[in-house]
Design a protein around this motif. Structure first.
Motif, PDB file in Angstrom:
ATOM      1  N   ASN A 190      43.757  44.705  28.302  1.00  0.00           N
ATOM      2  CA  ASN A 190      42.493  45.327  27.932  1.00  0.00           C
ATOM      3  C   ASN A 190      41.916  44.678  26.676  1.00  0.00           C
ATOM      4  O   ASN A 190      40.727  44.353  26.613  1.00  0.00           O
ATOM      5  CB  ASN A 190      42.719  46.829  27.713  1.00  0.00           C
ATOM      6  CG  ASN A 190      41.446  47.537  27.340  1.00  0.00           C
ATOM      7  OD1 ASN A 190      41.013  47.489  26.190  1.00  0.00           O
ATOM      8  ND2 ASN A 190      40.810  48.169  28.314  1.00  0.00           N
ATOM      9  N   ASP A 333      39.403  39.394  35.479  1.00  0.00           N
ATOM     10  CA  ASP A 333      39.356  40.728  34.855  1.00  0.00           C
ATOM     11  C   ASP A 333      39.054  41.721  35.961  1.00  0.00           C
ATOM     12  O   ASP A 333      38.113  41.515  36.734  1.00  0.00           O
ATOM     13  CB  ASP A 333      38.212  40.801  33.824  1.00  0.00           C
ATOM     14  CG  ASP A 333      38.425  39.851  32.652  1.00  0.00           C
ATOM     15  OD1 ASP A 333      39.585  39.637  32.275  1.00  0.00           O
ATOM     16  OD2 ASP A 333      37.412  39.333  32.132  1.00  0.00           O
ATOM     17  N   ILE A 334      39.817  42.816  36.042  1.00  0.00           N
ATOM     18  CA  ILE A 334      39.685  43.663  37.214  1.00  0.00           C
ATOM     19  C   ILE A 334      39.393  45.128  36.890  1.00  0.00           C
ATOM     20  O   ILE A 334      40.233  45.846  36.327  1.00  0.00           O
ATOM     21  CB  ILE A 334      40.950  43.546  38.098  1.00  0.00           C
ATOM     22  CG1 ILE A 334      41.141  42.086  38.541  1.00  0.00           C
ATOM     23  CG2 ILE A 334      40.826  44.443  39.331  1.00  0.00           C
ATOM     24  CD1 ILE A 334      42.402  41.835  39.328  1.00  0.00           C
ATOM     25  N   GLU A 335      38.208  45.570  37.223  1.00  0.00           N
ATOM     26  CA  GLU A 335      37.835  46.960  37.464  1.00  0.00           C
ATOM     27  C   GLU A 335      38.292  47.988  36.432  1.00  0.00           C
ATOM     28  O   GLU A 335      38.708  49.083  36.792  1.00  0.00           O
ATOM     29  CB  GLU A 335      38.337  47.388  38.847  1.00  0.00           C
ATOM     30  CG  GLU A 335      37.587  46.745  40.001  1.00  0.00           C
ATOM     31  CD  GLU A 335      36.123  47.149  40.062  1.00  0.00           C
ATOM     32  OE1 GLU A 335      35.312  46.328  39.586  1.00  0.00           O
ATOM     33  OE2 GLU A 335      35.788  48.224  40.558  1.00  0.00           O
ATOM     34  N   LEU A 336      38.214  47.645  35.155  1.00  0.00           N
ATOM     35  CA  LEU A 336      38.596  48.575  34.075  1.00  0.00           C
ATOM     36  C   LEU A 336      40.043  49.024  34.207  1.00  0.00           C
ATOM     37  O   LEU A 336      40.440  50.061  33.678  1.00  0.00           O
ATOM     38  CB  LEU A 336      37.695  49.823  34.031  1.00  0.00           C
ATOM     39  CG  LEU A 336      36.195  49.647  34.220  1.00  0.00           C
ATOM     40  CD1 LEU A 336      35.475  50.922  33.831  1.00  0.00           C
ATOM     41  CD2 LEU A 336      35.666  48.482  33.427  1.00  0.00           C
ATOM     42  N   GLU A 337      40.838  48.248  34.941  1.00  0.00           N
ATOM     43  CA  GLU A 337      42.241  48.602  35.132  1.00  0.00           C
ATOM     44  C   GLU A 337      43.165  47.580  34.501  1.00  0.00           C
ATOM     45  O   GLU A 337      44.142  47.919  33.845  1.00  0.00           O
ATOM     46  CB  GLU A 337      42.564  48.668  36.633  1.00  0.00           C
ATOM     47  CG  GLU A 337      41.983  49.871  37.325  1.00  0.00           C
ATOM     48  CD  GLU A 337      42.413  49.953  38.772  1.00  0.00           C
ATOM     49  OE1 GLU A 337      43.020  48.998  39.277  1.00  0.00           O
ATOM     50  OE2 GLU A 337      42.132  50.994  39.392  1.00  0.00           O
ATOM     51  N   GLY A 338      42.903  46.320  34.773  1.00  0.00           N
ATOM     52  CA  GLY A 338      43.812  45.285  34.316  1.00  0.00           C
ATOM     53  C   GLY A 338      43.231  43.947  34.678  1.00  0.00           C
ATOM     54  O   GLY A 338      42.020  43.741  34.570  1.00  0.00           O
TER      55      GLY A 338
ATOM     56  N   THR B 137      34.892  41.457  38.136  1.00  0.00           N
ATOM     57  CA  THR B 137      34.569  42.343  39.253  1.00  0.00           C
ATOM     58  C   THR B 137      33.417  43.272  38.882  1.00  0.00           C
ATOM     59  O   THR B 137      33.000  43.337  37.725  1.00  0.00           O
ATOM     60  CB  THR B 137      35.799  43.182  39.634  1.00  0.00           C
ATOM     61  OG1 THR B 137      36.129  44.028  38.527  1.00  0.00           O
ATOM     62  CG2 THR B 137      36.995  42.298  39.972  1.00  0.00           C
ATOM     63  N   SER B 139      32.878  46.613  38.519  1.00  0.00           N
ATOM     64  CA  SER B 139      32.956  47.641  37.463  1.00  0.00           C
ATOM     65  C   SER B 139      33.110  47.023  36.084  1.00  0.00           C
ATOM     66  O   SER B 139      32.611  47.562  35.097  1.00  0.00           O
ATOM     67  CB  SER B 139      34.118  48.609  37.723  1.00  0.00           C
ATOM     68  OG  SER B 139      33.942  49.280  38.936  1.00  0.00           O
ATOM     69  N   GLU B 140      33.844  45.906  36.028  1.00  0.00           N
ATOM     70  CA  GLU B 140      33.966  45.216  34.730  1.00  0.00           C
ATOM     71  C   GLU B 140      32.581  44.864  34.202  1.00  0.00           C
ATOM     72  O   GLU B 140      32.288  45.032  33.016  1.00  0.00           O
ATOM     73  CB  GLU B 140      34.778  43.919  34.864  1.00  0.00           C
ATOM     74  CG  GLU B 140      36.270  44.107  34.995  1.00  0.00           C
ATOM     75  CD  GLU B 140      36.948  44.721  33.775  1.00  0.00           C
ATOM     76  OE1 GLU B 140      36.361  44.721  32.677  1.00  0.00           O
ATOM     77  OE2 GLU B 140      38.070  45.228  33.951  1.00  0.00           O
TER      78      GLU B 140
END
Ligand code: SF4
Ligand SMILES: [Zn+2]
Lengths: 555, 438
Positions: A190, A333-338, B137, B139-140
């Motif tokens: 993050n 970078d992936i989707e506010l996850e990791g 992606t 959402s990022e």
């Protein structure tokens, strides 16, 4: 329908069987107790053979977005063969990221019958399960990745109650149909998205003001509160950096008093001494593991040759871009996850750092005393391919063999290694613990990894051979749920596995805030993260086994 | 509740964004055309309209243009495909379940696999395989990006709700640039979105523009470029450079279908170099957006099941991956196949004209509105994924597999069911099998 495996030398650590000659009876795919005088429908004579449960790889990257990205990236290393292979040399020709089909075949041919994917991003869980369902023979499961989501870090920053985090963790396990929780470079992936380039255990992620230690403590507590059998599966901070032993020891300290599993510790056991500024800290890791029964580790042994590293740790993988070989690194970078980083890499015998890594992995395996708390992995494909397991087992069981190979390595690595002095040789019983009984135990899976009554009849039978590598490379028989699937290393029948999960309870109100957050910041509805049992079994195509929780503290 | 028309909230299957929360009219079993409430998406409106059955739909399997009994048609088609030397499976407009069955069947009959969008897929894949990239992606971008650069004319037409997905309700609003080609069409599109800073350059000028940006962030002076930038764009380009210089997370989005011309790969390549350079001091990432008509789905499933991307032939025991040779259009033009199966389940997109030159059996598995139903040797009508049956599709950024629920009762079997039948027939007829029997 009864099958008898007659007269083998059984190695079943759960039953203290160390080469005990006894028959195994199988009924409906599980090991069973026959009534006296029963005549089996099938009788298989395995006199003189070594009988163990099917082997378990508890940390191997076999399915999901980053594995598939690596496949797309590297067709030049893909081996084209799709059908089962007759000869061992043919089977060994396998790229670092084989197809799901080849992965299942090659694992089964080696006597492995269950594999666990350690890096399931919640947004990508469906793909992981789809790929694992398309991997023949293997029972599978995953560890869902947490510890870098903007939402979780915000919760910790806002000092939300632990109960709410527990609900989030339980909801994640259920939604993703996973067996455990993995954290990769806690808060670091993050931080990298906010352009922070390094992060140590007690250093705050500059955006959220949260440290890795806080994240680890919060998640360890959650798993303990929820009675999840597998402890937090931790990829520590500062992977690959000389001197990172200090971060690893700090991670161990930060997780006290909880149980914790440290993964691919070889990559986290580096001192900063010597002419090359990098040295082995295997002894210090081993000392910590030996002193703390709450710890378990897997090794991430390095194998020389071409591979591709695939890791959620984008902060680290970004630093590695320069040494990518061939030079085509991928960072996502992936989707506010990791995130994920795919970096092709070649481990060279004559290269000091790689040779040192090789010795460190083996040192750890040999210096940790309790085989129930250390696991043989290559972190496939990060340290090398799983097809090297027979070779690695031979290195553990045969001191002279490993010293012969050691002599060929970079001289400075050899000179600085303590490997020469270690005379330990693993016994067959210890190999059975390391590759069967212990992984099942640490994952809380009761019906795999042993040969007692009610165990799933996943069984590997080896013909004794003075060449240990050959013996483990080519089992005489492999049974999956009681059916012979491999005979003398060649696939003869087709049986598919299922998915293993746990199901701690959670409360709806605990995840309502997440719903609000997702509606505001995400581009997928919260429902999209939920894989129902029916979806997993019917549409993804993998039968589900839900394992019981620990009941150490609550009813 | 009686008398009220129920509406269902669901996911739209008509482009790679797979938007959630779309209101669909819930249909009674009498599948009557029903208009969709306006959801600000022409593509959805068109897709929905094309999904409404009418009297011209072919809802029964056909054999040489005549309605045929289903099992007999499947059996004959399977036999003819098995007898051919080299089948081609193309189109491949289907979902995860359909693609899983297609690959399984292809392994048995040794088929070539390619998708109707594979030229665009190939642009991105070549770029990836050449030097990797730093990507991101949806959402990022929504959460983090302070600068968004749309690259290419067609991205908003292909992904109509992209901007509302990325920039709606996020605070502070990102600065959005749109780099397009210097023609009337782009300029008129751009006029509709005055809030975007548009930069219209001739394709020949793009390289110089990008290398100028690259040079600025390399602290080197710009190389003399062959195509100097027209004055009117100097300001916009300067604005982009300034925005990038102050950005914390700049995202670059393109749709590869805008980059099919010779030399376009150089543009994307230099764009990647700009992004690499930016990442030395700040964060920046690309999003090569795709995902319509199951293209990303086909690519992903094919890759995990065989180890290689599309444009390969499954030679029963080996996969042979040759992207040039096994491009469907090349195969058709060179007569490299002697039977062909074309799949298009989302919309009635007809096969390319070259399809009809295939010497052997020609099979269509697809949308009931396809006119080629009448022309094919065998036609198998299919349900629409995510409309008629539950479906899994890859979103256009390649990280999420979205689960779509059926919005109505299916009028035809799914692609997966047809290919499952073909495979069963193949096995029942004693056709060759690549593995020990299941
Ligand atoms: S943008 Fe795409 S997914 Fe969204 S509604 Fe329009 S066609 Fe459907
Ligand atoms: Zn790993």
């Amino acid at each position: 329908m009864w099958t008898r495996l007659r007269g083998g030398k059984v190695y079943d650590p759960n039953a203290n069987a160390t080469g005990t000659v006894r028959d195994l009876w199988i009924c409906n795919g599980v090991i069973a107790q026959p009534s006296p005088g029963l005549i089996p429908d099938h009788d298989i004579d395995v006199h003189g053979c070594i009988v163990m449960a099917g082997a378990i790889d508890m940390h191997t990257h076999i399915g999901g977005g980053k594995v598939n990205l690596a496949r797309m990236l590297l067709p030049e290393f893909q081996h084209a063969r799709l059908a089962p292979a007759e000869r061992w040399e043919e089977r060994q020709k396998l790229g670092p990221v084989p197809s799901t089909y080849a992965t299942g075949c090659r694992y089964a041919e080696l006597g492995y019958t269950a594999c666990f994917e350690p890096a399931v991003l919640p947004v990508n869980a469906r793909q992981s399960h789809l790929e694992m369902a398309d991997t023949p023979f293997l029972d599978t499961g995953g560890y869902a990745m947490l510890g870098n989501e903007d939402y979780l870090l915000q919760c910790i920053a806002d000092k939300r109650p632990q109960a709410e985090i527990n609900d989030l963790v339980a909801w994640t396990l259920q939604s993703t149909q996973c067996l455990g929780i993995k954290v990769v470079n806690a808060a670091g992936i993050n931080a990298f998205k906010f352009n922070q380039r390094s992060l140590d255990v007690h250093e705050p992620n500059q955006h959220y003001g949260v440290t890795p230690a806080q994240v680890l403590g919060t998640l360890c507590t959650a798993l303990e509160d929820l009675d999840v059998p597998h402890p937090l599966h931790v990829h520590s901070s500062n992977l690959g950096m000389p001197g990172n032993i200090e971060s690893t020891l700090a991670t161990i300290e930060a997780t006290a008093p909880h149980r914790v599993h440290l993964t691919h510790v070889q990559f986290h056991a580096y001192g900063a001494e010597g002419v090359h500024g990098m040295s082995s800290a295997a002894a210090r890791i081993a000392e910590a593991v030996n002193a703390n029964p709450r710890l378990s580790i897997d090794v991430g042994q390095v194998v020389f040759g071409q591979t591709v590293t695939i890791s959620g740790d984008t902060m680290f993988q970004f630093r590695q871009c320069g040494v990518a070989k061939p030079h085509k690194p991928c960072i996502v970078d992936i989707e506010l996850e990791g995130g994920c980083g795919v970096v092709p890499f070649r481990y060279e015998q004559k290269q000091f750092v790689n040779a040192l890594q090789w010795t460190i992995g083996l040192e750890i395996l040999l210096l940790v005393k309790d085989p129930w708390r250390v696991f043989l992995t290559t972190d496939h494909p990060n340290g090398g391919s799983f097809t090297s397991y027979p070779h690695l087992i031979a290195l553990l069981m045969d001191r002279s063999y490993r010293e012969r190979i050691l002599a060929e390595l970079h001289p400075d690595a050899v000179a600085s290694s303590q490997l020469k002095g270690i005379d330990r040789e693993y016994t067959l019983e210890e190999i059975a613990i390391l590759t069967r009984a212990a992984p099942a135990k640490i994952l809380g899976i009761k019906n795999l990894g042993h040969l007692g009554v009610d165990a799933q009849a996943d069984i590997t039978v080896y013909r004794p051979n003075s060449n240990i590598e050959s013996m483990f490379a080519c089992p005489h028989l492999v049974l999956k749920r009681g059916k012979v699937i491999v005979r003398d290393g060649v696939i003869v029948d087709w049986v598919s596995g299922g998915t293993h999960t746990v199901r701690p309870q959670w409360e709806r109100k605990g995840v309502e805030r997440l719903r609000g957050y997702m509606e505001q910041h995400h581009t997928l509805a919260m429902e999209q993260f939920v894989i129902s049992d029916e979806e997993l079994e019917l549409r993804i195509g993998s039968p589900l086994t839900i394992h019981p929780l620990l009941h150490t503290r609550r009813s | 509740m009686l008398g009220l028309r129920m509406r269902t909230c669901g996911t739209c299957p008509f482009c790679g964004l797979l938007c959630d929360g779309i209101t669909f009219p819930s249909q009674s079993t009498t599948a009557q055309a029903d208009t969709l409430p306006n959801q600000n998406c022409e593509r959805l409106t068109r897709g929905w309209l094309l999904s409404q059955p009418n009297s011209a739909w072919h809802l029964k399997p056909m054999r040489h243009g005549r309605i045929s009994e289903s099992q007999a048609a499947v059996s004959e088609a399977a036999q003819l495909i098995a007898q051919s030397r080299r089948p081609l499976f193309c189109g491949l407009g289907t979902d995860v379940a359909g693609m899983r069955q297609i690959v399984d069947y292809a392994r048995h009959v040794g088929a070539i696999l390619d998708h109707q969008h594979s030229d665009a897929l190939q642009v991105n894949l070549k770029l990836l395989q050449h030097g990797g990239w730093i990507s991101t992606t949806l959402s990022e971008i929504r959460f983090r990006a302070d600068v968004i650069v749309l690259v290419g004319d067609g991205v908003l037409e292909r992904f109509p709700r992209l901007l509302s997905l990325l920039a709606d309700g996020t605070k502070p609003a990102p600065k959005i640039f749109w780099l397009g080609t210097d023609d009337l069409r782009f300029r008129s599109l751009a006029l509709l979105l005055p809030e975007l800073e548009t930069i219209s350059l001739k394709k020949s000028e793009w390289l110089s523009a990008l290398s100028e940006i690259h040079a600025r962030f390399s602290k080197r002076t710009c190389r003399d470029s062959a195509a100097p930038i027209a004055n009117e764009n100097k300001n916009s380009l300067a604005a982009l450079e300034t925005a990038l210089a102050g950005s914390k997370y700049a995202a670059w989005i393109w749709s590869a279908a805008d980059f099919l011309a010779d030399g376009d790969d150089l543009i994307l390549d230099s764009l990647l170099r700009v992004v690499t350079r930016l990442n030395e001091s700040t964060r920046s990432a690309v999003l090569p957006l795709a995902g319509s008509h199951g293209d990303v789905t086909a690519q992903q499933v094919c890759t995990w099941k065989t180890g290689f991307p599309l444009r390969q032939v499954l030679n029963k025991v080996e996969a042979d991956y040759q992207p040039q040779r096994y491009r469907a259009l090349n195969v058709l033009k060179k007569n490299d196949c002697d039977s062909a199966v074309y799949v298009s389940a989302f919309e009635p997109i007809e096969p390319p004209e070259e399809f009809w030159n295939v010497s052997g059996v020609k099979v269509i598995v697809g949308h009931p509105a396809l006119k080629s139903a009448l022309r094919a040797d065998y036609f198998f009508p299919t349900a629409i994924p995510g409309i008629d049956h539950d479906s899994h599709l890859f979103r256009g950024d390649g990280v999420a597999v979205v689960s779509l629920n059926a919005k109505r009762v299916a009028l035809a079997p799914s692609v997966a069911e047809w290919f499952g039948n073909l495979l069963n027939e193949h096995v029942a007829q004693g056709g060759p099998s690549p593995s020990p029997s299941a």
